[in-house]
Design an enzyme around this catalytic site. Structure first.
Site, PDB file in Angstrom:
ATOM      1  N   HIS A 160      -0.676 -10.569   5.206  1.00 38.78           N
ATOM      2  CA  HIS A 160      -0.424  -9.811   6.447  1.00 38.78           C
ATOM      3  C   HIS A 160       0.393 -10.610   7.461  1.00 38.78           C
ATOM      4  O   HIS A 160       0.873 -10.055   8.447  1.00 38.78           O
ATOM      5  CB  HIS A 160      -1.741  -9.371   7.091  1.00 38.78           C
ATOM      6  CG  HIS A 160      -2.522  -8.421   6.250  1.00 38.78           C
ATOM      7  ND1 HIS A 160      -2.011  -7.205   5.841  1.00 38.78           N
ATOM      8  CD2 HIS A 160      -3.765  -8.502   5.699  1.00 38.78           C
ATOM      9  CE1 HIS A 160      -2.904  -6.573   5.096  1.00 38.78           C
ATOM     10  NE2 HIS A 160      -3.974  -7.345   4.981  1.00 38.78           N
ATOM     11  N   ASP A 196      -3.319  -6.461  -3.848  1.00 37.32           N
ATOM     12  CA  ASP A 196      -4.423  -6.359  -2.888  1.00 37.32           C
ATOM     13  C   ASP A 196      -4.556  -4.906  -2.423  1.00 37.32           C
ATOM     14  O   ASP A 196      -3.570  -4.166  -2.384  1.00 37.32           O
ATOM     15  CB  ASP A 196      -4.134  -7.279  -1.688  1.00 37.32           C
ATOM     16  CG  ASP A 196      -5.285  -7.355  -0.695  1.00 37.32           C
ATOM     17  OD1 ASP A 196      -6.040  -8.337  -0.763  1.00 37.32           O
ATOM     18  OD2 ASP A 196      -5.418  -6.439   0.146  1.00 37.32           O
ATOM     19  N   HIS A 198      -4.919  -3.810   0.495  1.00 35.32           N
ATOM     20  CA  HIS A 198      -4.192  -3.566   1.745  1.00 35.32           C
ATOM     21  C   HIS A 198      -2.708  -3.865   1.565  1.00 35.32           C
ATOM     22  O   HIS A 198      -2.344  -4.814   0.875  1.00 35.32           O
ATOM     23  CB  HIS A 198      -4.762  -4.443   2.871  1.00 35.32           C
ATOM     24  CG  HIS A 198      -6.226  -4.248   3.100  1.00 35.32           C
ATOM     25  ND1 HIS A 198      -7.182  -5.043   2.502  1.00 35.32           N
ATOM     26  CD2 HIS A 198      -6.894  -3.332   3.840  1.00 35.32           C
ATOM     27  CE1 HIS A 198      -8.391  -4.635   2.877  1.00 35.32           C
ATOM     28  NE2 HIS A 198      -8.242  -3.602   3.687  1.00 35.32           N
ATOM     29  N   ASP A 285      -9.874  -6.544  -3.703  1.00 40.67           N
ATOM     30  CA  ASP A 285     -10.623  -5.619  -2.848  1.00 40.67           C
ATOM     31  C   ASP A 285     -10.402  -4.158  -3.247  1.00 40.67           C
ATOM     32  O   ASP A 285     -10.864  -3.244  -2.569  1.00 40.67           O
ATOM     33  CB  ASP A 285     -10.335  -5.842  -1.356  1.00 40.67           C
ATOM     34  CG  ASP A 285      -8.882  -6.166  -1.065  1.00 40.67           C
ATOM     35  OD1 ASP A 285      -8.047  -6.071  -1.973  1.00 40.67           O
ATOM     36  OD2 ASP A 285      -8.584  -6.519   0.098  1.00 40.67           O
TER      37      ASP A 285
HETATM   38  C1  OKP Z   1      -7.073  -8.535   4.621  1.00 43.11           C
HETATM   39  B1  OKP Z   1      -6.630  -8.534   3.156  1.00 43.11           B
HETATM   40  C2  OKP Z   1     -11.951  -2.453   8.357  1.00 43.11           C
HETATM   41  C3  OKP Z   1     -11.281  -3.431   9.329  1.00 43.11           C
HETATM   42  C4  OKP Z   1     -10.157  -4.111   8.645  1.00 43.11           C
HETATM   43  C5  OKP Z   1      -8.797  -6.176   8.647  1.00 43.11           C
HETATM   44  C6  OKP Z   1      -8.705  -6.156   7.155  1.00 43.11           C
HETATM   45  C7  OKP Z   1      -7.827  -7.265   6.634  1.00 43.11           C
HETATM   46  C8  OKP Z   1      -7.683  -7.273   5.133  1.00 43.11           C
HETATM   47  N1  OKP Z   1     -12.575  -1.343   9.029  1.00 43.11           N
HETATM   48  N2  OKP Z   1      -9.840  -5.390   9.217  1.00 43.11           N
HETATM   49  O1  OKP Z   1      -5.536  -7.699   2.881  1.00 43.11           O
HETATM   50  O2  OKP Z   1      -7.659  -8.276   2.203  1.00 43.11           O
HETATM   51 ZN    ZN Z   2      -6.947  -6.696   1.287  1.00 48.00          ZN
END
Ligand code: OKP
Ligand code: ZN
Length: 344
Positions: A160, A196, A198, A285
């Site tokens: 990120h 990932d 996200h 994840d």
């Molecule tokens: C980081 B990685 C969920 C809140 C999310 C940030 C997530 C960061 C993910 N309700 N907060 O890509 O695994």
């Molecule tokens: Zn993630």
């Protein structure tokens, strides 16, 4: 394959993050690396070694110098005000506000952040540097020891983090820095494949206008999922980079059949691109029991994920990103690596 791991990740253990409007304990915690390392040992994946110190030159090839300087000194300036809680931003420069670089510690926290999910504490900078060292040392197994693949246990993660901002547990973009390092060491074309859950908005940003690094990402649809403001299918690159950014946003509830179809489409694009090397942003994840995600992959699915990635036939650096469910993150992460090695 070799695993590169540093104990320094323990120095980074921020207390709280915001979820559903509430301050909750941070999901991205040191135990994650323990679970992964335990599984690497239990399965006898290969040698486990500490990284060597690389310094910041590689990071400065993709990140702004003033941003790296902020990371290095943020805690010092914060603690000088007598503060002992983690640095967490509360004010951000949005549309129409000036982009002048601030000096006030609270202003700097917001200026260099996309969200509140990457707090900084006393030991963070040491951990951030060691996490990058893991990625760069693992990369040397490929570029110098001439091995096919290596695994970097990176904590904190990186995908990120953009040119001049942190967010989503990420500070330096380990995978992007490794991809740039591959370019600098002679690879003409490099792929970053981000599996990932996200979207890897930082990696996308860093290579968005470039045709020498293809970015392929499979992730939760940003219409309904973090990071919301990047990762849509119509984001395909700009200028020289047009056609070299490929997003596969998928709906909540996506299972492996649908997920794997996206991976195969991504792999066809990677083959057409004709890459010399591959960096995988390896987040698990996507797992069905992950506490912050909405896909439905099961543990055996990660073996197949590894097999499919191996079929690309490329030198491959695996860089750890997300994955938050107890214990199974070790199983799932190592399943990808064993599937890759054809050991399953
Ligand atoms: C980081 B990685 C969920 C809140 C999310 C940030 C997530 C960061 C993910 N309700 N907060 O890509 O695994
Ligand atoms: Zn993630």
């Amino acid at each position: 394959m070799w695993t590169i791991y540093s104990e320094d990740h323990r120095l980074h253990r921020p207390r709280y993050e915001l979820m559903d409007g509430e301050l909750v304990p941070v999901f991205e915690k040191p135990e994650r690396a323990d679970w992964v390392l335990e599984r690497v040992k239990a399965r006898g994946l290969g040698e486990i070694a500490a990284p060597r110190r690389h310094g910041l030159d590689a990071a400065l090839r993709v990140h702004a110098d003033h941003y790296v300087d902020y990371l290095a000194h943020a805690w010092r300036d914060w603690a000088a005000l007598g503060r002992s809680h983690d640095i967490m931003p509360y004010c951000y420069p949005v549309r129409g506000m000036g982009q002048r670089r601030p000096t006030d510690p609270d202003a700097r926290a917001g200026f260099y952040a996309m969200d509140s999910a990457a707090p900084i504490m006393a030991g963070s900078w040491q951990a951030i540097q060691s996490s990058l060292d893991c990625a760069l040392s693992a990369l040397e197994r490929i570029t110098e020891a001439r091995e096919r693949a290596a695994f970097a246990v990176c904590r904190p993660p990186g995908h990120h983090a953009g040119h001049d901002y942190l967010g989503g547990y990420c500070y330096l973009n380990n995978a992007a820095i490794a991809a740039q390092q591959l370019r600098d060491k002679g690879a003409s074309r490099v792929v970053v494949l981000d599996v990932d859950y996200h979207h890897g908005n930082g990696t996308q940003q860093l290579f968005y206008a470039r045709s020498d690094v293809l970015f392929v990402s499979i992730h939760g649809d940003p219409g309904v999922e973090y990071p919301f403001f990047a990762g849509h299918a119509d984001e395909t690159g700009v200028g020289e980079g047009l056609g070299y950014n490929l997003n596969f946003p998928l709906p909540h509830g996506t299972g492996f059949t649908q997920w794997h179809a996206a991976l195969q489409a991504g792999c066809r694009a990677i083959e057409r691109f004709g890459a010399d090397a591959l960096v995988v942003s390896l987040g698990v994840d996507t797992y069905q029991d992950d506490p912050i995600s909405q896909f439905k992959l099961a543990s055996p699915d990660y073996l197949r994920m590894g097999e499919t990635i191996a079929a690309l036939g490329l030198p491959t650096l695996f860089v750890m990103e997300g994955g938050y469910a107890v214990d199974e993150i070790g199983v799932n992460m190592v399943n990808v690596l064993e599937g890759f090695e054809g050991r399953a």
